[in-house]
Write a protein that holds these residues in place. Structure first.
Motif, PDB file in Angstrom:
ATOM      1  N   THR A  55       0.822  -1.124   0.059  1.00 51.07           N
ATOM      2  CA  THR A  55       0.082  -0.115  -0.014  1.00 51.07           C
ATOM      3  C   THR A  55       0.955   1.210  -0.013  1.00 51.07           C
ATOM      4  O   THR A  55       0.315   2.223   0.146  1.00 51.07           O
ATOM      5  CB  THR A  55      -0.876   0.098   1.293  1.00 51.07           C
ATOM      6  N   THR A 112      -8.009   6.539   9.395  1.00 52.16           N
ATOM      7  CA  THR A 112      -7.014   6.344   8.372  1.00 52.16           C
ATOM      8  C   THR A 112      -7.177   7.276   7.134  1.00 52.16           C
ATOM      9  O   THR A 112      -6.673   7.020   6.237  1.00 52.16           O
ATOM     10  CB  THR A 112      -7.170   5.051   7.931  1.00 52.16           C
ATOM     11  N   ASN A 149     -16.953   7.661   1.182  1.00 49.55           N
ATOM     12  CA  ASN A 149     -16.072   8.174   1.334  1.00 49.55           C
ATOM     13  C   ASN A 149     -15.840   9.570   1.486  1.00 49.55           C
ATOM     14  O   ASN A 149     -14.812  10.181   1.118  1.00 49.55           O
ATOM     15  CB  ASN A 149     -15.154   7.721   0.131  1.00 49.55           C
ATOM     16  N   GLU A 173      -7.804  -3.519  -3.512  1.00 48.56           N
ATOM     17  CA  GLU A 173      -8.546  -3.780  -2.329  1.00 48.56           C
ATOM     18  C   GLU A 173      -8.304  -3.061  -1.150  1.00 48.56           C
ATOM     19  O   GLU A 173      -7.349  -2.213  -1.067  1.00 48.56           O
ATOM     20  CB  GLU A 173      -8.576  -5.301  -1.996  1.00 48.56           C
ATOM     21  N   THR A 174      -9.234  -3.025  -0.095  1.00 51.28           N
ATOM     22  CA  THR A 174      -8.898  -2.201   1.301  1.00 51.28           C
ATOM     23  C   THR A 174      -8.474  -3.344   2.316  1.00 51.28           C
ATOM     24  O   THR A 174      -8.932  -4.461   2.047  1.00 51.28           O
ATOM     25  CB  THR A 174      -9.874  -1.302   1.897  1.00 51.28           C
ATOM     26  N   TYR A 175      -8.132  -2.752   3.594  1.00 48.47           N
ATOM     27  CA  TYR A 175      -7.916  -3.592   4.513  1.00 48.47           C
ATOM     28  C   TYR A 175      -8.366  -3.235   5.875  1.00 48.47           C
ATOM     29  O   TYR A 175      -8.309  -2.142   6.052  1.00 48.47           O
ATOM     30  CB  TYR A 175      -6.337  -3.752   4.441  1.00 48.47           C
ATOM     31  N   GLN A 222      -9.309   9.379   0.924  1.00 46.45           N
ATOM     32  CA  GLN A 222      -8.880   7.925   0.275  1.00 46.45           C
ATOM     33  C   GLN A 222      -8.115   7.119   1.237  1.00 46.45           C
ATOM     34  O   GLN A 222      -7.134   7.998   1.801  1.00 46.45           O
ATOM     35  CB  GLN A 222      -8.128   8.473  -1.082  1.00 46.45           C
ATOM     36  N   SER A 223      -8.181   5.825   1.078  1.00 41.54           N
ATOM     37  CA  SER A 223      -7.220   5.197   2.155  1.00 41.54           C
ATOM     38  C   SER A 223      -7.387   3.699   1.651  1.00 41.54           C
ATOM     39  O   SER A 223      -8.418   3.356   1.098  1.00 41.54           O
ATOM     40  CB  SER A 223      -7.619   5.241   3.603  1.00 41.54           C
ATOM     41  N   TYR A 224      -6.384   2.832   1.864  1.00 42.54           N
ATOM     42  CA  TYR A 224      -6.421   1.552   1.818  1.00 42.54           C
ATOM     43  C   TYR A 224      -6.568   0.685   2.803  1.00 42.54           C
ATOM     44  O   TYR A 224      -6.843  -0.532   2.850  1.00 42.54           O
ATOM     45  CB  TYR A 224      -5.156   0.889   1.096  1.00 42.54           C
ATOM     46  N   TYR A 225      -7.086   1.564   3.838  1.00 38.85           N
ATOM     47  CA  TYR A 225      -7.289   0.807   5.164  1.00 38.85           C
ATOM     48  C   TYR A 225      -8.805   1.238   5.846  1.00 38.85           C
ATOM     49  O   TYR A 225      -9.166   2.481   5.396  1.00 38.85           O
ATOM     50  CB  TYR A 225      -6.420   1.358   6.263  1.00 38.85           C
ATOM     51  N   ASP A 226      -9.633   0.384   5.992  1.00 39.85           N
ATOM     52  CA  ASP A 226     -10.872   0.614   6.242  1.00 39.85           C
ATOM     53  C   ASP A 226     -11.349   0.863   7.753  1.00 39.85           C
ATOM     54  O   ASP A 226     -12.613   0.731   8.134  1.00 39.85           O
ATOM     55  CB  ASP A 226     -12.034  -0.436   5.586  1.00 39.85           C
TER      56      ASP A 226
END
Length: 387
Positions: A151, A271, A233, A159-161, A263-267
């Protein structure tokens, strides 16, 4: 008669002193006015061509010099609505947020609440990996941990994590051959996500609350926010605040996301991004450059974040989130940030007590123009004024 003459002479002397003082003040005012005009000339000459009617969105800037703030605004917060950028327009700060988390770390060390050599495993026992559990807070805050997840760099994942998935990624991660904690500078977004979790665990409160209580409120920054991220978002803020948000654009003018897009790759919570205005970040400039902070521990913490702690090479160095750039005759301490729909920059020249904030609502704005042209030109101007 003699007393009358003495009084007259006294009055004449006082009048002469007052006239000399007035003349001196007028001269100083004219010098300040000339300097302000020259600052405006430098900034507008460089920024104006990057914010024409053909360019997407707009930008807001704040310059602090000579103890005064000047503001510069160009273009539109929303091109379709023809809503102009102002000094109170709210922009996505992207990675400028890292400055605030670094300040929390520095403040914690000033107050004896944590130490830079504390391991992250001390606060997050679910970190079981041999390498990751030994990384320290200090190594996270100055990007020397060696941590680099998918990331952090292209090709970006789709995907998100979740928090548990993030922890699993950290435990499974192994460094490149030869990398060791504290021995190299590798810029890491995931390192600051991990730092967020460490701070939240240490203080038992969300990162947004920590930043608000410990930094924003003491500084009087009332237009800076770390909002929750809604299902679409967007930043979850009151409508009157959302009305001040920019629409973000790509470098070619395509609208990306709604106003307040995060925006983030973490949910997991906390974040997303911060939002602020040029006027509010002008307060941060003044606090960093002139120590305009009531809380002495916060004042010391801001100064601590700017101290270089890792030398990258002859030109570049790394502090706590801040970066050091050695140019001919001037050292710039700065932090750029950017997303595909936002660009942000803060640059300081502490030796001459001036700095600049630049916020743009488009991706890939050429912030280097500030580091390599505006700040050196301002340094030359101020050195000339001093001498």
């Amino acid at each position: 008669m003699r007393q009358w003459l003495l009084r007259q002479r006294l009055f004449a002397r006082i009048a002469a002193v007052l006239l000399a003082l007035a003349a001196s003040m007028l001269t100083a005012a004219r010098a300040d006015s000339d300097m302000d005009a020259q600052i405006r000339d430098i900034v507008t000459t460089e920024l104006g061509p990057t914010a024409t009617a053909a360019d997407p969105g707009g930008l807001a800037a704040a310059v602090y010099a000579g103890g005064r703030l000047a503001f510069f605004n160009y273009g539109f917060a929303d091109t379709t609505a023809k809503r102009p950028v102002t000094s109170d327009t709210l922009f996505n700060l992207a990675s400028l947020r890292k400055l605030f988390e670094a300040t929390l770390v520095a403040l914690g060390t000033e107050r004896g609440e944590l130490r830079l050599d504390d391991s992250v495993g001390q606060y997050l026992p679910e970190l079981q990996g041999n390498y990751i559990s030994r990384i320290t807070i200090g190594e996270l805050v100055n990007h020397t941990s060696g941590l680099l997840l998918p990331t952090d760099h292209p090709p970006w994942p789709n995907e998100t994590y979740s928090r548990d998935q993030f922890m699993a990624m950290l435990n499974a991660w192994t460094p490149q051959k030869g990398e060791q904690p504290g021995k190299q500078r590798i810029y890491s977004h995931s390192g600051y996500v991990l730092l967020q979790l460490v701070l939240e665990q240490r203080y038992r409160m969300p990162i947004a609350t920590l930043i608000e209580r410990r930094i924003l409120k003491p500084l009087g920054m009332t237009s800076t926010f770390v909002p929750d991220r809604g299902e679409d978002n967007r930043a979850a803020l009151a409508q009157q605040i959302m009305q001040r948000m920019v629409q973000g654009y790509s470098h070619d003018g395509t609208a990306i996301g709604p106003p307040g897009n995060q925006q983030s790759y973490y949910d997991f919570p906390g974040t997303g991004q911060m939002f602020s205005s040029a006027r509010d970040l002008g307060i941060l400039l003044r606090a960093c450059l002139d120590g305009a902070v009531i809380d002495p521990e916060l004042r010391a913490a801001l100064q601590m974040t700017m101290h270089e702690s890792f030398r990258v090479d002859a030109k570049f160095g790394q502090a706590m989130a801040w970066e050091h750039v050695r140019l001919d005759g001037v050292t710039v301490i700065d932090k750029p940030g950017g997303l595909n729909n936002a660009s942000a920059y803060i640059g300081l020249v502490p030796a001459h007590r001036f700095g600049i904030v630049l916020l743009a609502n488009r991706g890939d704005y050429p912030h280097e123009i500030t580091r390599y042209r505006i700040l050196p030109a301002l340094a030359d101007l101020i050195k000339t004024q001093i001498h």
